[in-house]
Design a protein around this motif. Structure first.
Motif, PDB file in Angstrom:
ATOM      1  N   ASP A 290       0.814  -1.217   0.000  1.00 60.14           N
ATOM      2  CA  ASP A 290       0.000   0.000   0.000  1.00 60.14           C
ATOM      3  C   ASP A 290       0.849   1.269   0.000  1.00 60.14           C
ATOM      4  O   ASP A 290       0.358   2.344   0.311  1.00 60.14           O
ATOM      5  N   GLN A 291       2.135   1.134  -0.358  1.00 60.86           N
ATOM      6  CA  GLN A 291       3.018   2.299  -0.305  1.00 60.86           C
ATOM      7  C   GLN A 291       3.564   2.642  -1.686  1.00 60.86           C
ATOM      8  O   GLN A 291       4.077   1.771  -2.390  1.00 60.86           O
ATOM      9  N   ASP A 292       3.513   3.918  -2.041  1.00 61.56           N
ATOM     10  CA  ASP A 292       4.259   4.382  -3.203  1.00 61.56           C
ATOM     11  C   ASP A 292       5.751   4.303  -2.892  1.00 61.56           C
ATOM     12  O   ASP A 292       6.153   4.171  -1.741  1.00 61.56           O
ATOM     13  N   LEU A 293       6.585   4.400  -3.928  1.00 58.35           N
ATOM     14  CA  LEU A 293       8.028   4.208  -3.741  1.00 58.35           C
ATOM     15  C   LEU A 293       8.615   5.258  -2.794  1.00 58.35           C
ATOM     16  O   LEU A 293       9.324   4.922  -1.839  1.00 58.35           O
ATOM     17  N   ALA A 294       8.329   6.526  -3.044  1.00 60.41           N
ATOM     18  CA  ALA A 294       8.901   7.583  -2.206  1.00 60.41           C
ATOM     19  C   ALA A 294       8.370   7.497  -0.777  1.00 60.41           C
ATOM     20  O   ALA A 294       9.088   7.781   0.186  1.00 60.41           O
ATOM     21  N   ALA A 295       7.110   7.083  -0.639  1.00 62.50           N
ATOM     22  CA  ALA A 295       6.524   6.943   0.700  1.00 62.50           C
ATOM     23  C   ALA A 295       7.253   5.862   1.481  1.00 62.50           C
ATOM     24  O   ALA A 295       7.464   5.980   2.698  1.00 62.50           O
ATOM     25  N   SER A 296       7.641   4.805   0.799  1.00 69.15           N
ATOM     26  CA  SER A 296       8.392   3.733   1.452  1.00 69.15           C
ATOM     27  C   SER A 296       9.745   4.258   1.931  1.00 69.15           C
ATOM     28  O   SER A 296      10.174   3.979   3.059  1.00 69.15           O
ATOM     29  N   ALA A 297      10.406   5.032   1.078  1.00 70.26           N
ATOM     30  CA  ALA A 297      11.696   5.617   1.470  1.00 70.26           C
ATOM     31  C   ALA A 297      11.524   6.515   2.688  1.00 70.26           C
ATOM     32  O   ALA A 297      12.310   6.446   3.646  1.00 70.26           O
ATOM     33  N   ARG A 298      10.497   7.342   2.682  1.00 72.31           N
ATOM     34  CA  ARG A 298      10.275   8.267   3.797  1.00 72.31           C
ATOM     35  C   ARG A 298       9.945   7.535   5.091  1.00 72.31           C
ATOM     36  O   ARG A 298      10.395   7.930   6.172  1.00 72.31           O
ATOM     37  N   ALA A 299       9.168   6.458   4.990  1.00 67.41           N
ATOM     38  CA  ALA A 299       8.809   5.705   6.198  1.00 67.41           C
ATOM     39  C   ALA A 299      10.053   5.088   6.826  1.00 67.41           C
ATOM     40  O   ALA A 299      10.229   5.135   8.055  1.00 67.41           O
ATOM     41  N   THR A 300      10.930   4.514   5.995  1.00 71.62           N
ATOM     42  CA  THR A 300      12.159   3.926   6.530  1.00 71.62           C
ATOM     43  C   THR A 300      13.042   4.982   7.171  1.00 71.62           C
ATOM     44  O   THR A 300      13.613   4.769   8.239  1.00 71.62           O
ATOM     45  N   LEU A 301      13.154   6.127   6.510  1.00 72.45           N
ATOM     46  CA  LEU A 301      13.992   7.202   7.052  1.00 72.45           C
ATOM     47  C   LEU A 301      13.488   7.683   8.402  1.00 72.45           C
ATOM     48  O   LEU A 301      14.269   7.906   9.332  1.00 72.45           O
TER      49      LEU A 301
END
Lengths: 230, 230
Positions: free
Chosen positions: B57-68
């Protein structure tokens, strides 16, 4: 990473192929690209970029090259990764992330092109209503091309090893979509230092055959030069 | 696409975070990045870029931001897709394709950083022996940063809204890894037209407080200007 999370994800590799071909109405060099008609759902019957699922034993660029060879007969030297498109809702059903490559095709490469089944070429600026988010991808690739041509020698990728400045100008005109003043263009390109004369001339054309140039990629392009402290 | 082909593929999103912090020996601004120690195989115990599997359920950039946010506490404004790394042999066992983002962190953003468990920051030029192909990825990101700083105003992403030319020069020095002549730098940056004076000065520092500048991204940068035909 859990198998459950990854189960529905698939990864495709697609390619935007740009080549210069004459426009059907004006005859002027224009940016064209090949599209493949989808023969199954989703989006059956619509046009899409050449592409396919990433195979286990294929690197990303190899996958792009395999698809291109199969659909268009092309084996271009210039192939670059463009962007990964992965919005959640970009494909109905399964989650599909597409890693997109792009390539600029030289006339001698384009001459080898053989259209595969369900493949047709279109003027890049005129394509609409493609499958998935491929309208967005084509627009993104055109924007990248138009930006990059102003600060890099990418235009050379559309030309054979030797070319006249008029041929180079036609590339810029095709990409930027407008006519350029020949004298200004000549002055600016020579100041940029990305081409050099070969000493040869185009033969059999006129009383004053135009000079042939080649890429001069060894010389740095004109950007901000940072001088070191003495 | 067949389920069989795609079964073993997983997709990760990782991020290269660059921030300027003082070097421990020299005290000079240096490019640092956060790494996460792996707590499971493969590569258990080695350092890796912050990242994780792409969720459905995550867009690519959203995944990066969540990990960060989870690993570093950072929520940077500048986040850009860097490249997709997908060589067949880049991870033992399952096929993993990593889509890598990169971000440049401002001092006020960096001040919010909180190290998560197993997270540490390192000088980017000194990291070696990372998990997977992350050495290659860090090198690729540094190369991109060093190239981009010469033709784009990307250096501003390391600074707050207002900065002195000395602070801007320190960014270039940190990225390029060498000292620059202040007078030459000043002349070249002002000629480039990417900064403009705010009319304010840095207070409380000296008899002649240095002028403050800001980004002037509305003005085109100095590249090849293509003039249209009249």
């Amino acid at each position: 990473m859990s198998d459950t999370t990854q189960q529905r994800l698939s990864l495709a590799v697609s390619t935007v192929v740009f080549a210069l071909r004459p426009h059907l109405r004006t005859g002027r060099p224009t940016v064209w690209l090949p599209l493949v008609r989808r023969i199954r759902e989703p989006y059956e019957g619509l046009w899409a970029l050449p592409g396919g699922p990433l195979e286990d034993d294929q690197d990303l660029a190899a996958s792009a090259r395999a698809t291109l060879a199969r659909t268009t007969g092309l084996a271009p030297r210039y192939l670059e990764q463009l962007y990964a498109f992965g919005d959640v809702d970009r494909s109905p059903g399964d989650r599909v992330v597409s890693i997109v490559y792009w390539t600029l095709v030289r006339p001698d490469e384009d001459a080898q092109a053989i259209d595969g089944e369900n493949v047709e070429w279109f003027p890049a600026d005129e394509v609409r209503g493609l499958a998935f988010d491929h309208d967005v991808i084509v627009r993104y690739a055109l924007d990248r091309l138009r930006a990059k041509i102003t600060y890099s020698p990418i235009a050379h990728a559309f030309l054979t090893d030797e070319f006249t400045l008029a041929q180079l100008r036609e590339v810029y005109e095709a990409v930027l979509g407008r006519r350029l003043d020949p004298a200004n263009f000549r002055r600016q390109i020579l100041a940029q230092g990305t081409v050099e004369p070969t000493g040869r001339h185009l033969t059999g054309t006129s009383h004053r055959p135009p000079a042939l140039y080649r890429s001069n990629l060894a010389r740095p392009r004109a950007t901000l030069t940072i001088e070191e402290t003495a």
